[in-house]
Design a protein around this motif. Structure first.
Motif, PDB file in Angstrom:
ATOM      1  N   ALA A 106       0.825  -1.208   0.000  1.00 57.25           N
ATOM      2  CA  ALA A 106       0.000   0.000   0.000  1.00 57.25           C
ATOM      3  C   ALA A 106       0.859   1.259   0.000  1.00 57.25           C
ATOM      4  O   ALA A 106       0.471   2.288  -0.561  1.00 57.25           O
ATOM      5  N   ARG A 107       2.014   1.199   0.617  1.00 56.66           N
ATOM      6  CA  ARG A 107       2.903   2.362   0.628  1.00 56.66           C
ATOM      7  C   ARG A 107       3.693   2.493  -0.675  1.00 56.66           C
ATOM      8  O   ARG A 107       4.158   3.575  -1.012  1.00 56.66           O
ATOM      9  N   LYS A 108       3.822   1.378  -1.388  1.00 53.25           N
ATOM     10  CA  LYS A 108       4.549   1.405  -2.655  1.00 53.25           C
ATOM     11  C   LYS A 108       3.669   1.859  -3.813  1.00 53.25           C
ATOM     12  O   LYS A 108       4.126   2.593  -4.697  1.00 53.25           O
ATOM     13  N   TYR A 109       2.402   1.414  -3.813  1.00 49.09           N
ATOM     14  CA  TYR A 109       1.487   1.734  -4.907  1.00 49.09           C
ATOM     15  C   TYR A 109       0.430   2.716  -4.394  1.00 49.09           C
ATOM     16  O   TYR A 109      -0.359   2.371  -3.498  1.00 49.09           O
ATOM     17  N   PRO A 110       0.370   3.918  -4.928  1.00 50.17           N
ATOM     18  CA  PRO A 110      -0.442   4.994  -4.337  1.00 50.17           C
ATOM     19  C   PRO A 110      -1.941   4.722  -4.309  1.00 50.17           C
ATOM     20  O   PRO A 110      -2.647   5.293  -3.472  1.00 50.17           O
ATOM     21  N   HIS A 111      -2.451   3.839  -5.188  1.00 48.31           N
ATOM     22  CA  HIS A 111      -3.892   3.581  -5.219  1.00 48.31           C
ATOM     23  C   HIS A 111      -4.271   2.287  -4.495  1.00 48.31           C
ATOM     24  O   HIS A 111      -5.452   1.941  -4.454  1.00 48.31           O
ATOM     25  N   GLN A 126      -8.533  -2.112   7.942  1.00 53.38           N
ATOM     26  CA  GLN A 126      -8.212  -1.345   6.741  1.00 53.38           C
ATOM     27  C   GLN A 126      -6.706  -1.152   6.666  1.00 53.38           C
ATOM     28  O   GLN A 126      -6.078  -0.679   7.626  1.00 53.38           O
ATOM     29  N   VAL A 127      -6.114  -1.549   5.537  1.00 53.18           N
ATOM     30  CA  VAL A 127      -4.673  -1.393   5.332  1.00 53.18           C
ATOM     31  C   VAL A 127      -4.477  -0.475   4.136  1.00 53.18           C
ATOM     32  O   VAL A 127      -4.905  -0.778   3.024  1.00 53.18           O
ATOM     33  N   SER A 128      -3.821   0.651   4.377  1.00 54.41           N
ATOM     34  CA  SER A 128      -3.580   1.623   3.313  1.00 54.41           C
ATOM     35  C   SER A 128      -2.225   2.288   3.552  1.00 54.41           C
ATOM     36  O   SER A 128      -1.515   1.953   4.510  1.00 54.41           O
TER      37      SER A 128
END
Length: 256
Positions: A106-111, A126-128
């Motif tokens: 989630a931290r590597k891919y912005p969406h 929720q993981v973002s």
């Protein structure tokens, strides 16, 4: 809240300007997500056999809904623990590894984001990129003084002095030192076994050390001397050579 028998695992992402869903998902991403869901359900203790769990693929993002989970007590306990982001060290390690993987993705891919929830939307995880799941136990470092033993493979430094020591297992520790302490050391320690007293920070869970600082070179520990040991054995054998073989039995029976 009582658990239900369904958990929904959701993956949200946008790839090539299109929302990821059942009709639009890269094959590699689908396979990766399926493996993550399977690992999360199974856990380290294999509480659940994913091959026996009915699933459905739902729209609205990429959603895998797993059912028949009511009896999976450990799974629901872990999901409840995850209401607190610092609880990764308290849940099953395989499930924690899945959450850590999702957090990194989630931290590597912005969406990219992930969600785990029961059929009513409760027990939601929720993981973002903004979430902060972490292992609080592994994050605890304490100040210690310890002895480290190994072989000095390098020391000195023009600006920042330090000692490099190879310890058991082959790992090389970098230990900061003052130039004065190294200058005052009379023995040549390079490529020789040494015992160092250091200050450091130690991880309470793993035992790893960081921020090591040299306090002192300690006197060498007496090592194993096989020659001296063999001489003691020989001396003892000679001393007992004239004792009759039945002496011990006589002593035990009270006849000696």
């Amino acid at each position: 809240m009582e658990p239900t028998d369904i958990l929904r695992f959701s993956l949200n992402d946008r790839i090539n300007n299109a929302e990821v869903g059942p009709a639009h998902v890269p094959l590699a991403l689908l396979g990766e997500f399926q493996r993550d869901v399977s690992d999360f359900l199974r856990g380290s203790n294999k509480e659940i056999d994913p091959a026996e769990v009915p699933v459905s693929i739902e729209s609205g993002s990429l959603v895998i809904a797993a059912s028949g989970l009511l009896a999976a007590t450990g799974l629901w306990i872990d999901v409840a623990q995850l209401q607190h982001p610092a609880a990764l060290g308290l849940i099953d390690p395989k499930r924690a590894a899945v959450l850590e993987h999702w957090q990194a993705a989630a931290r590597k891919y912005p969406h990219r984001s992930y969600r785990v929830a029961d059929k009513d939307g409760r027990w939601a995880v929720q993981v973002s990129a903004d979430s902060d799941f972490r292992n609080q136990i592994e994050a605890i470092w304490v100040a210690v003084e310890k002895y480290v033993e190994g072989t000095v493979v390098d020391w000195g430094g023009a600006n920042k002095a330090n000692v490099h020591m190879r310890v058991q297992g082959g790992k090389v520790l970098t230990i900061a030192a003052s130039q004065q302490l190294l200058a005052d050391e009379e023995l040549n320690r390079l490529y020789r076994p040494a015992l160092l007293r250091v200050s450091a920070e130690e991880n309470l869970k793993t035992g790893d050390l960081r921020n090591l600082n040299l306090l002192a070179f300690e006197a060498d520990r007496p090592g194993w001397n096989e020659t001296a040991f063999n001489k003691l054995v020989e001396k003892g054998t000679q001393a007992w050579a004239d004792v009759p073989d039945d002496w011990l039995e006589d002593l035990r029976s009270g006849n000696g």
